[in-house]
Design a protein around this motif. Structure first.
Motif, PDB file in Angstrom:
ATOM      1  N   ARG A   1      23.795  46.538  55.113  1.00  0.00           N
ATOM      2  CA  ARG A   1      24.416  45.801  54.019  1.00  0.00           C
ATOM      3  C   ARG A   1      25.849  46.291  53.893  1.00  0.00           C
ATOM      4  N   LEU A   2      26.793  45.386  54.011  1.00  0.00           N
ATOM      5  CA  LEU A   2      28.206  45.725  53.882  1.00  0.00           C
ATOM      6  C   LEU A   2      28.836  44.897  52.777  1.00  0.00           C
ATOM      7  N   VAL A   3      29.869  45.460  52.187  1.00  0.00           N
ATOM      8  CA  VAL A   3      30.666  44.749  51.191  1.00  0.00           C
ATOM      9  C   VAL A   3      32.095  44.674  51.706  1.00  0.00           C
ATOM     10  N   VAL A   4      32.672  43.490  51.652  1.00  0.00           N
ATOM     11  CA  VAL A   4      34.079  43.299  51.991  1.00  0.00           C
ATOM     12  C   VAL A   4      34.823  42.932  50.725  1.00  0.00           C
ATOM     13  N   GLU A   5      35.829  43.705  50.379  1.00  0.00           N
ATOM     14  CA  GLU A   5      36.721  43.362  49.275  1.00  0.00           C
ATOM     15  C   GLU A   5      38.081  43.039  49.878  1.00  0.00           C
ATOM     16  N   ALA A   6      38.612  41.863  49.558  1.00  0.00           N
ATOM     17  CA  ALA A   6      39.841  41.397  50.200  1.00  0.00           C
ATOM     18  C   ALA A   6      40.786  40.804  49.165  1.00  0.00           C
ATOM     19  N   ASP A   7      42.060  40.858  49.498  1.00  0.00           N
ATOM     20  CA  ASP A   7      43.076  40.291  48.618  1.00  0.00           C
ATOM     21  C   ASP A   7      44.300  39.946  49.449  1.00  0.00           C
ATOM     22  N   GLY A   8      45.108  39.080  48.925  1.00  0.00           N
ATOM     23  CA  GLY A   8      46.376  38.733  49.562  1.00  0.00           C
ATOM     24  C   GLY A   8      47.366  38.346  48.492  1.00  0.00           C
ATOM     25  N   GLY A   9      48.634  38.481  48.785  1.00  0.00           N
ATOM     26  CA  GLY A   9      49.642  38.144  47.796  1.00  0.00           C
ATOM     27  C   GLY A   9      50.933  37.712  48.440  1.00  0.00           C
ATOM     28  N   SER A  10      51.730  36.996  47.664  1.00  0.00           N
ATOM     29  CA  SER A  10      53.033  36.519  48.125  1.00  0.00           C
ATOM     30  C   SER A  10      54.033  36.750  47.018  1.00  0.00           C
ATOM     31  N   ARG A  11      55.100  37.424  47.319  1.00  0.00           N
ATOM     32  CA  ARG A  11      56.131  37.708  46.324  1.00  0.00           C
ATOM     33  C   ARG A  11      57.126  36.548  46.304  1.00  0.00           C
ATOM     34  N   GLY A  12      56.740  35.491  45.636  1.00  0.00           N
ATOM     35  CA  GLY A  12      57.563  34.291  45.562  1.00  0.00           C
ATOM     36  C   GLY A  12      56.740  33.026  45.653  1.00  0.00           C
TER      37      GLY A  12
ATOM     38  N   LEU B   1      33.046  48.347  52.754  1.00  0.00           N
ATOM     39  CA  LEU B   1      32.294  49.397  52.093  1.00  0.00           C
ATOM     40  C   LEU B   1      30.834  49.348  52.527  1.00  0.00           C
ATOM     41  N   ASP B   2      30.201  50.500  52.557  1.00  0.00           N
ATOM     42  CA  ASP B   2      28.761  50.532  52.720  1.00  0.00           C
ATOM     43  C   ASP B   2      28.130  49.932  51.468  1.00  0.00           C
ATOM     44  N   GLY B   3      27.241  48.977  51.648  1.00  0.00           N
ATOM     45  CA  GLY B   3      26.683  48.263  50.516  1.00  0.00           C
ATOM     46  C   GLY B   3      25.743  49.063  49.653  1.00  0.00           C
ATOM     47  N   VAL B   4      25.348  50.235  50.087  1.00  0.00           N
ATOM     48  CA  VAL B   4      24.442  51.075  49.306  1.00  0.00           C
ATOM     49  C   VAL B   4      25.184  52.227  48.644  1.00  0.00           C
ATOM     50  N   THR B   5      25.993  52.934  49.416  1.00  0.00           N
ATOM     51  CA  THR B   5      26.658  54.139  48.896  1.00  0.00           C
ATOM     52  C   THR B   5      28.053  53.895  48.363  1.00  0.00           C
TER      53      THR B   5
END
Length: 387
Positions: free
Chosen positions: A10-21, A33-37
């Motif tokens: 079990r894995l967790v992916v946390e993602a983000d993106g941004g644009s300055r303008g 991330l490890d989905g358990v720990t």
């Protein structure tokens, strides 16, 4: 039917993106991330050049999924993002109307087998790790550099420090975790010669030293902080007035000072060294626009917006929390970065900064809980200056 193999990770992916303008200089960040720990297994970030927020968010998603696939191609993956658009589109609940988004969504769907990935929206304040990586990538790109993970990257994400299975529905505030809060003790530097004259003094002009009064204030703050104890680290703006204030405390605590460029004061541009009235006389239109919308794209003439200051202050905050999770960190900075952190903790708009007072050597305190909650414990405490 899930596309993940029985017994897969079990894995967790946390993602983000941004644009300055939007569009503007953009980047993404993602963490696996490890989905358990909650253990951090991989980090990735990249500067993208000029594009929109949505493109950057999708690119962050794709990069995070690829990093997870490289670790465990048979994993069941839960993606968590603060982009409602991406989460709803990838979950199939919203149509993808923009032609630039369709190929990105198809690319994301092709990383893992059908059914192996689920999507979950989370509040922005919980997506600190990926947001920090995205901003680090954009900052690196602005310097003409390539982002690389720091050598002292945390072994766990601060939001998942408790080694228990991740909750299916993230909560903010009263999560019931026994994990301790990380406390930022925010100290404004002592007085300089420009302080009593109420002149703009930021990153773009002179770098004044503490005055005699400022030196006494720094020593008084140092004595009070040392007497209270419990500080595990000291981080400071590199400008001279903060450096001297931080060193006064660090000597008493027996700690080294870490300097962070993100904690610098606003670059006030052409207003540096002027009083508020003088800036208004010389640049009346700019000043009125700034006062009307301090959180917008207008800053001091030729200077830096409060939005930009808040963004880099947030990155510095997240680094301090990651490095000293569960402990107290002294942060020595200036009026705008400290007010920005207070407003973010309160969920208050940038205009609230004009209603906050921060005296030289004043102390404020914010607790950051692992479940994403915040608690402001004091603001502009100057009692140590009157004993």
């Amino acid at each position: 039917m899930s596309g993940a193999a029985p017994g897969g990770r079990r894995l967790v992916v946390e993602a983000d993106g941004g644009s300055r303008g939007n569009p503007g200089p953009a980047g993404y960040g993602a963490v696996v991330l490890d989905g358990v720990t909650g253990e951090v297994l991989a980090e990735t970030a990249e500067y993208l050049g000029t594009c929109t927020n949505n493109v950057a968010e999708y690119r962050g998603l794709i990069a995070g999924l690829r990093a997870a696939h490289a670790l465990a191609p048979d994993a069941a993956v839960r993606v968590r993002m603060d982009s409602k658009l991406v989460v709803e589109q990838m979950s199939g609940r919203w149509k993808i109307k923009h032609p630039d988004m369709r190929p990105l969504a198809m690319e994301a769907r092709g990383v893992f087998p059908a059914g192996a990935v689920t999507y979950e929206w989370m509040p922005r304040e919980r997506n600190k790790h990926a947001d920090r990586l995205a901003n680090e990538a954009m900052d690196a790109g602005a310097r003409g550099e390539t982002w690389r993970p720091p050598a002292d990257a945390p072994a766990r994400t601060p939001d998942l420090a408790d080694p228990e299975p991740l909750p299916e529905t993230p909560t903010v505030g009263w999560g019931g975790s026994d994990a301790p809060a990380t406390t930022l003790l925010l100290l404004r530097h002592g007085e300089t010669a420009l302080t009593p004259e109420k002149r703009f003094s930021g990153s773009g002009g002179a770098d004044p030293e503490l005055s005699e009064t400022g030196l006494r204030q720094a020593e008084a703050a140092a004595a009070a902080i040392a007497a209270a104890g419990g500080v595990a680290g000291v981080v400071s703006s590199p400008l001279a007035r903060c450096r001297r204030t931080a060193e006064a405390v660090a000597v008493r605590l027996g700690l080294e000072v870490r300097f962070d460029e993100g904690l610098r004061e606003t670059d006030f541009g052409a207003w540096e060294g002027l009083t508020f009235a003088e800036a208004g006389e010389r640049y009346p239109d700019d000043q009125q626009a700034w006062l009307r919308d301090p959180g917008g794209d207008t800053g001091p003439t030729g200077g830096e917006t409060f939005t930009a200051v808040a963004r880099r202050a947030a990155v510095s905050r997240d680094k301090a929390i990651a490095r000293h999770a569960g402990r107290t960190v002294l942060v020595v900075s200036h009026v705008t970065p400290i007010k920005s952190l207070l407003c973010m903790a309160l969920g208050a708009p940038p205009s609230a900064m004009f209603r906050l007072e921060l005296s030289p050597a004043g102390l404020s305190e914010i607790a950051y809980w692992p479940d994403g909650g915040t608690s402001i414990r004091r603001v502009n405490d100057t009692s140590h200056l009157h004993t």
